[in-house]
Design a protein around this motif. Structure first.
Motif, mmCIF file in Angstrom:
data_model
loop_
_atom_site.group_PDB
_atom_site.id
_atom_site.type_symbol
_atom_site.label_atom_id
_atom_site.label_comp_id
_atom_site.label_asym_id
_atom_site.label_seq_id
_atom_site.Cartn_x
_atom_site.Cartn_y
_atom_site.Cartn_z
ATOM 1 N N ILE A 278 11.467 16.171 15.231
ATOM 2 C CA ILE A 278 12.017 17.430 15.747
ATOM 3 C C ILE A 278 10.908 18.195 16.468
ATOM 4 C CG2 ILE A 278 13.093 19.633 15.156
ATOM 5 C CD1 ILE A 278 14.334 18.267 12.721
ATOM 6 N N GLU A 279 11.164 18.536 17.701
ATOM 7 C CA GLU A 279 10.175 19.266 18.487
ATOM 8 C C GLU A 279 9.818 20.594 17.809
ATOM 9 O OE1 GLU A 279 9.539 21.006 23.028
ATOM 10 O OE2 GLU A 279 11.365 19.889 22.518
ATOM 11 N N GLY A 280 8.531 20.842 17.702
ATOM 12 C CA GLY A 280 8.054 22.067 17.086
ATOM 13 C C GLY A 280 7.674 21.917 15.625
ATOM 14 N N ALA A 281 8.085 20.813 14.998
ATOM 15 C CA ALA A 281 7.707 20.571 13.600
ATOM 16 C C ALA A 281 6.297 19.991 13.525
ATOM 17 C CB ALA A 281 8.700 19.620 12.934
ATOM 18 N N THR A 282 5.642 20.216 12.400
ATOM 19 C CA THR A 282 4.321 19.646 12.136
ATOM 20 C C THR A 282 4.397 18.870 10.825
ATOM 21 O OG1 THR A 282 3.243 21.510 13.220
ATOM 22 C CG2 THR A 282 1.880 20.148 11.785
ATOM 23 N N VAL A 283 3.829 17.678 10.837
ATOM 24 C CA VAL A 283 3.913 16.799 9.665
ATOM 25 C C VAL A 283 2.508 16.419 9.211
ATOM 26 C CG1 VAL A 283 4.719 14.575 8.802
ATOM 27 C CG2 VAL A 283 6.143 15.884 10.385
ATOM 28 N N GLU A 284 2.256 16.545 7.912
ATOM 29 C CA GLU A 284 0.984 16.128 7.322
ATOM 30 C C GLU A 284 1.271 15.213 6.136
ATOM 31 O OE1 GLU A 284 -1.147 19.561 6.115
ATOM 32 O OE2 GLU A 284 -1.403 20.370 8.154
ATOM 33 N N MET A 285 0.477 14.159 5.983
ATOM 34 C CA MET A 285 0.605 13.263 4.835
ATOM 35 C C MET A 285 -0.739 13.211 4.118
ATOM 36 S SD MET A 285 2.767 11.229 3.186
ATOM 37 C CE MET A 285 3.974 10.278 4.117
ATOM 38 N N GLU A 286 -0.741 13.538 2.826
ATOM 39 C CA GLU A 286 -1.947 13.508 2.011
ATOM 40 C C GLU A 286 -1.883 12.338 1.036
ATOM 41 O OE1 GLU A 286 -2.071 17.204 -0.019
ATOM 42 O OE2 GLU A 286 -2.679 18.365 1.751
ATOM 43 N N GLY A 287 -3.058 11.839 0.626
ATOM 44 C CA GLY A 287 -3.115 10.779 -0.371
ATOM 45 C C GLY A 287 -3.266 9.417 0.274
ATOM 46 N N GLY A 288 -2.969 8.381 -0.485
ATOM 47 C CA GLY A 288 -3.103 7.021 0.013
ATOM 48 C C GLY A 288 -3.027 6.028 -1.126
ATOM 49 N N ILE A 289 -3.644 4.865 -0.949
ATOM 50 C CA ILE A 289 -3.628 3.828 -1.981
ATOM 51 C C ILE A 289 -4.449 4.298 -3.186
ATOM 52 C CG2 ILE A 289 -4.231 1.453 -2.546
ATOM 53 C CD1 ILE A 289 -1.938 1.794 -0.500
ATOM 54 N N ASN A 290 -3.829 4.302 -4.336
ATOM 55 C CA ASN A 290 -4.507 4.673 -5.583
ATOM 56 C C ASN A 290 -5.084 3.447 -6.277
ATOM 57 O OD1 ASN A 290 -3.903 4.951 -8.818
ATOM 58 N ND2 ASN A 290 -4.798 6.819 -7.967
ATOM 59 N N ARG A 291 -4.317 2.364 -6.285
ATOM 60 C CA ARG A 291 -4.756 1.118 -6.912
ATOM 61 C C ARG A 291 -4.278 -0.066 -6.081
ATOM 62 N NH1 ARG A 291 -3.977 4.465 -11.407
ATOM 63 N NH2 ARG A 291 -5.254 4.011 -13.240
ATOM 64 N N TYR A 292 -5.185 -0.981 -5.779
ATOM 65 C CA TYR A 292 -4.768 -2.243 -5.163
ATOM 66 C C TYR A 292 -4.166 -3.141 -6.247
ATOM 67 C CZ TYR A 292 -6.787 -1.298 -0.602
ATOM 68 O OH TYR A 292 -7.048 -0.770 0.636
ATOM 69 N N PRO A 293 -3.400 -4.147 -5.859
ATOM 70 C CA PRO A 293 -2.732 -4.976 -6.860
ATOM 71 C C PRO A 293 -3.684 -5.894 -7.620
ATOM 72 C CG PRO A 293 -2.314 -5.835 -4.664
ATOM 73 C CD PRO A 293 -3.032 -4.528 -4.482
ATOM 74 N N LEU A 294 -3.251 -6.272 -8.804
ATOM 75 C CA LEU A 294 -3.867 -7.372 -9.536
ATOM 76 C C LEU A 294 -3.078 -8.612 -9.115
ATOM 77 C CD1 LEU A 294 -4.483 -7.426 -13.423
ATOM 78 C CD2 LEU A 294 -4.122 -9.457 -12.032
ATOM 79 N N GLU A 295 -3.689 -9.448 -8.300
ATOM 80 C CA GLU A 295 -2.975 -10.596 -7.754
ATOM 81 C C GLU A 295 -3.175 -11.832 -8.626
ATOM 82 O OE1 GLU A 295 -3.200 -11.248 -3.517
ATOM 83 O OE2 GLU A 295 -3.901 -9.193 -3.175
ATOM 84 N N ARG A 296 -2.161 -12.683 -8.631
ATOM 85 C CA ARG A 296 -2.172 -13.916 -9.428
ATOM 86 C C ARG A 296 -2.919 -15.002 -8.659
ATOM 87 N NH1 ARG A 296 0.751 -18.620 -10.551
ATOM 88 N NH2 ARG A 296 1.116 -19.063 -12.766
ATOM 89 N N THR A 297 -4.234 -14.929 -8.715
ATOM 90 C CA THR A 297 -5.071 -15.886 -8.000
ATOM 91 C C THR A 297 -5.279 -17.147 -8.850
ATOM 92 O OG1 THR A 297 -7.102 -14.982 -8.950
ATOM 93 C CG2 THR A 297 -6.286 -13.970 -6.906
ATOM 94 N N GLU A 298 -5.937 -18.150 -8.250
ATOM 95 C CA GLU A 298 -6.222 -19.388 -8.979
ATOM 96 C C GLU A 298 -7.101 -19.118 -10.199
ATOM 97 O OE1 GLU A 298 -7.824 -22.451 -6.554
ATOM 98 O OE2 GLU A 298 -6.112 -22.509 -5.178
ATOM 99 N N LYS A 299 -8.060 -18.215 -10.063
ATOM 100 C CA LYS A 299 -8.947 -17.903 -11.188
ATOM 101 C C LYS A 299 -8.212 -17.175 -12.306
ATOM 102 C CE LYS A 299 -13.299 -17.911 -8.613
ATOM 103 N NZ LYS A 299 -14.487 -17.127 -8.194
ATOM 104 N N VAL A 300 -7.264 -16.328 -11.929
ATOM 105 C CA VAL A 300 -6.439 -15.654 -12.938
ATOM 106 C C VAL A 300 -5.581 -16.680 -13.669
ATOM 107 C CG1 VAL A 300 -4.537 -14.027 -13.292
ATOM 108 C CG2 VAL A 300 -6.434 -13.411 -11.783
#
Length: 378
Positions: A278-300
């Protein structure tokens, strides 16, 4: 029956008493005074059972944290166990009781049961005279339930010295499966600014922050992808002042979940770089990735196979699974260290009124941890 399991079964009642001591010492995350009392109980139990090196890490805003060490091996080759002793429960909110072979109480399942079996696993190794070239470090924090802001750097620092990480967090109910994968988590706040005018006299001269927020939410939800394990949840919205005023401000709190680190990086870019509708609106986004995943790797998977083999030797089948929730294990996995989670004893009710541990499982789970440490201590 293995020597370690035999010893732990012989001490089943004493293991139960350790758990009861920790559960009775209530430790709400945001109550430093209470949490510090519980921390002292924790340290006393480590001193009594293991007697290794115990370091207190003083914290001003949350409970003090602890680094316990068993063995004297090379610091760069250590095995790390991480856990937390804070709980989601206010003091007195959850009664403590023993009923039908279960101990109910705040933190019993999440995760004082896991801390109990860790200390007793080390006790069993000590009594059997088992040490190796790798020392074992147990890092116990006090703010996991409120985001780990006061412990994340410490956890990642210890992880970088470690060859593997075990997390005795609550297991997967009902059969006690361990967690070989956890989703990553992003926490964000979307803020929208508009222009307030009278909603009846000339509404079109204003800019509705609520209208813009609605369009933003619809656009964000396009990122949902069930097949790829990506979810976008708008958990809370607010905005506006009165029904006859075009809203000048609105906001939404956003939770994102994902299974792969690459997904998280791509999602973060997509979520942070917001178009304006919408023209005239202003948008801000705060924050981001808090934790990356624990992936099921070969070592896991390799660590899980060890655990599965040990469990079979002890007479039961150990399953694996994944969790949509995050833990401090996400941090250690995020810096590239093989991490296996959910090693706590069988129980149920994390963050719920029926939180409990099945007491007869405590020796078996302690033996599982002791045996996998024995295999990897070198």
């Amino acid at each position: 029956m293995s020597e370690l399991l035999t010893y732990l079964k012989e001490n089943e009642k004493d293991i139960e008493q350790t758990l009861l001591k920790l559960v009775t010492a209530e430790s709400p995350s945001r109550n430093k005074a209470l949490t510090d009392i519980c921390g002292l109980v924790l340290k006393e139990e480590f001193d009594r059972l293991v007697g290794g090196k115990a370091e207190t890490i003083i914290k001003e805003e949350v409970g003090n944290q602890y680094r316990f060490t068993y063995g004297t091996g090379d610091e760069s080759e250590q095995i790390l166990i991480i856990g937390h002793y804070d709980t989601v429960w206010d003091q007195g909110a959850l009664p403590i009781r023993k009923e039908n072979g279960k101990l109910y109480g705040p933190g019993a399942f999440d995760m004082k049961g896991g801390l109990t079996i860790t200390f007793w696993a080390l006790r069993a190794l000590k009594e059997a005279g088992i040490t190796g070239k790798r020392k074992i470090v147990v890092l116990v924090t006090s703010d996991e339930e409120i985001g780990s802001d006061h412990s994340r750097a410490l956890i990642e620092e210890e992880a970088k010295k470690s060859v593997m990480v075990f997390v005795p967090e609550s297991s997967i109910s009902p059969d006690g499966a361990v967690k070989t994968a956890r989703k990553g988590v992003g926490i964000l706040k979307l803020k929208v600014y508009g222009k307030a005018v009278h909603a009846g006299i000339d509404p079109w001269s204003g800019v509705s922050a609520i209208d813009e927020l609605a369009l933003q939410i619809a656009d964000l939800k396009k990122l949902d992808n069930k097949e790829d394990g990506i979810s976008i949840n708008i958990g809370k919205i607010s905005g506006g002042t009165r029904t006859n005023v075009v809203a000048a401000y609105a906001e939404a709190e956003v939770d994102i979940r994902f299974e792969k680190k690459q997904q998280g990086d791509e999602l973060e870019k997509a979520v942070l770089n917001r178009p304006v509708f919408i023209e005239g609106a202003t948008v801000e986004m705060e924050g981001g990735i808090n934790r990356y995943p624990l992936e099921r790797t070969e070592k896991v998977v390799s660590l899980y196979e060890q655990l599965k083999e040990i469990a079979a030797e002890h007479g039961y089948i150990l399953k694996e699974g994944k969790s949509g929730g995050g833990s401090d294990g996400n941090f250690t996995a995020g810096v590239g260290v093989p991490t296996i989670d959910g090693l706590g004893p069988v129980g149920d009710g994390a963050h719920a009124e029926n939180e409990h541990i099945i007491l007869e499982n405590l020796p078996y789970r302690a033996a599982l941890v002791a045996e996998v440490l024995k295999r990897n201590i070198g």
